[in-house]
Write a protein that holds these residues in place. Sequence first.
Motif, PDB file in Angstrom:
ATOM      1  N   CYS A  88       4.414   0.858   1.861  1.00 42.85           N
ATOM      2  CA  CYS A  88       4.253  -0.101   2.953  1.00 42.85           C
ATOM      3  C   CYS A  88       4.035  -1.526   2.463  1.00 42.85           C
ATOM      4  O   CYS A  88       3.266  -1.751   1.514  1.00 42.85           O
TER       5      CYS A  88
ATOM      6  N   ASP B 153       1.978  -4.639   2.783  1.00 42.64           N
ATOM      7  CA  ASP B 153       0.599  -4.761   3.232  1.00 42.64           C
ATOM      8  C   ASP B 153       0.084  -6.175   2.998  1.00 42.64           C
ATOM      9  O   ASP B 153      -0.360  -6.519   1.903  1.00 42.64           O
TER      10      ASP B 153
ATOM     11  N   SER C 174       0.863  -1.182   0.000  1.00 47.35           N
ATOM     12  CA  SER C 174       0.000   0.000   0.000  1.00 47.35           C
ATOM     13  C   SER C 174       0.897   1.229   0.000  1.00 47.35           C
ATOM     14  O   SER C 174       2.052   1.159   0.451  1.00 47.35           O
TER      15      SER C 174
ATOM     16  N   PRO D 266       5.869   0.051   7.185  1.00 43.64           N
ATOM     17  CA  PRO D 266       6.555   0.990   6.286  1.00 43.64           C
ATOM     18  C   PRO D 266       7.948   0.497   5.932  1.00 43.64           C
ATOM     19  O   PRO D 266       8.739   0.180   6.822  1.00 43.64           O
TER      20      PRO D 266
ATOM     21  N   GLN E 164       3.658  -5.530  14.669  1.00 44.24           N
ATOM     22  CA  GLN E 164       2.745  -5.377  13.547  1.00 44.24           C
ATOM     23  C   GLN E 164       2.190  -6.700  13.052  1.00 44.24           C
ATOM     24  O   GLN E 164       1.485  -6.758  12.050  1.00 44.24           O
TER      25      GLN E 164
ATOM     26  N   LEU F 168       0.922   7.325  10.845  1.00 42.17           N
ATOM     27  CA  LEU F 168       0.070   6.969   9.710  1.00 42.17           C
ATOM     28  C   LEU F 168      -1.041   5.992  10.086  1.00 42.17           C
ATOM     29  O   LEU F 168      -1.801   5.548   9.221  1.00 42.17           O
TER      30      LEU F 168
ATOM     31  N   VAL G 190       0.697  -4.342   8.327  1.00 40.14           N
ATOM     32  CA  VAL G 190       1.106  -3.255   7.434  1.00 40.14           C
ATOM     33  C   VAL G 190       2.375  -2.648   8.023  1.00 40.14           C
ATOM     34  O   VAL G 190       2.413  -2.337   9.225  1.00 40.14           O
TER      35      VAL G 190
ATOM     36  N   VAL H 200       4.464   4.114  11.992  1.00 37.65           N
ATOM     37  CA  VAL H 200       3.257   3.320  12.250  1.00 37.65           C
ATOM     38  C   VAL H 200       2.225   4.157  13.004  1.00 37.65           C
ATOM     39  O   VAL H 200       1.044   4.187  12.647  1.00 37.65           O
TER      40      VAL H 200
ATOM     41  N   LEU I   2      -1.008   2.829  11.020  1.00 36.72           N
ATOM     42  CA  LEU I   2      -0.905   1.570  10.282  1.00 36.72           C
ATOM     43  C   LEU I   2      -1.363   0.400  11.154  1.00 36.72           C
ATOM     44  O   LEU I   2      -0.847   0.203  12.247  1.00 36.72           O
TER      45      LEU I   2
ATOM     46  N   ILE J 234       0.939   5.303   1.185  1.00 33.72           N
ATOM     47  CA  ILE J 234       0.302   6.399   1.913  1.00 33.72           C
ATOM     48  C   ILE J 234       0.798   7.713   1.315  1.00 33.72           C
ATOM     49  O   ILE J 234       2.010   7.979   1.308  1.00 33.72           O
TER      50      ILE J 234
END
Length: 244
Positions: A76, A78, A43, A151, A242, A143, A149, A140, A145, A45
């Motif tokens: 990212c 995802d 993904s 970065p 995550q 944004l 997900v 994280v 996340l 952002i």
Amino acid sequence: MESLKQRRTIRKYQQKDISVDLLNDLLETSFRASTVGNMQVYSVIVTRDAERKAKLAPAHFNQPMVRTAPVLLTFCIDLRRFSKWCKQRKAEPGYNNFEWFVTGAIDTLLVAQTFCVAAEKKGLGICYLGTTTYNPQMIVEALELPELVFPITTVTVGWPAEQPEQVDRLPLEAIVHEEFYHDYTSQDIDRLYAYKESLSENKQFVLENNKETLAQVFTDVRYTKKDNEAMSENLWKVMKEQGF
């Protein structure tokens, strides 16, 4: 080919916006990049808002281009979207592991680089921010996340307000190995790094940092073992948080 050979990183940008249509066209084009299993486990952002940029800036050591670039793109890994699709279609996903973290990173970076090539061809300038994996937890949070997900890289994008000199690159023979890996002799290392070490700006780095060699600037100042190990530990920790 010539535009690729002449490319350079841009850190200063005109205060001129990038249209939504142009940005979306570049992103959609970049999504044609190769992807494992046609799964597109990434993904992007898009950050334009000044307050959002301000929240992200500390994660990137407050490098000026984070705030001054008209657009900040955080690419990212995802696995969340694909896993949700699997569950909603009566399939049990198994992508919350290190293998798919690496696979997702490869997919995401292929998209990021494809975007950068396309953007530069349109006259835009870009700068990769390696700091993305230094402080992933801050990104994280900024944004928002969710689980699965992560970065992996950030790119600043804008119309160039500078034309910096190209930085040096190692010669072809330093990197290309025919048929199998040919290890480097001490003589090879001396020859292959001679040009880099001879450059006045690199000699200045050595002088400014009170070091004996350029290599020591990297190991003792820029990327120390202590910092590398601390960032590695944090990266692993946030990766686990995550959901990987």
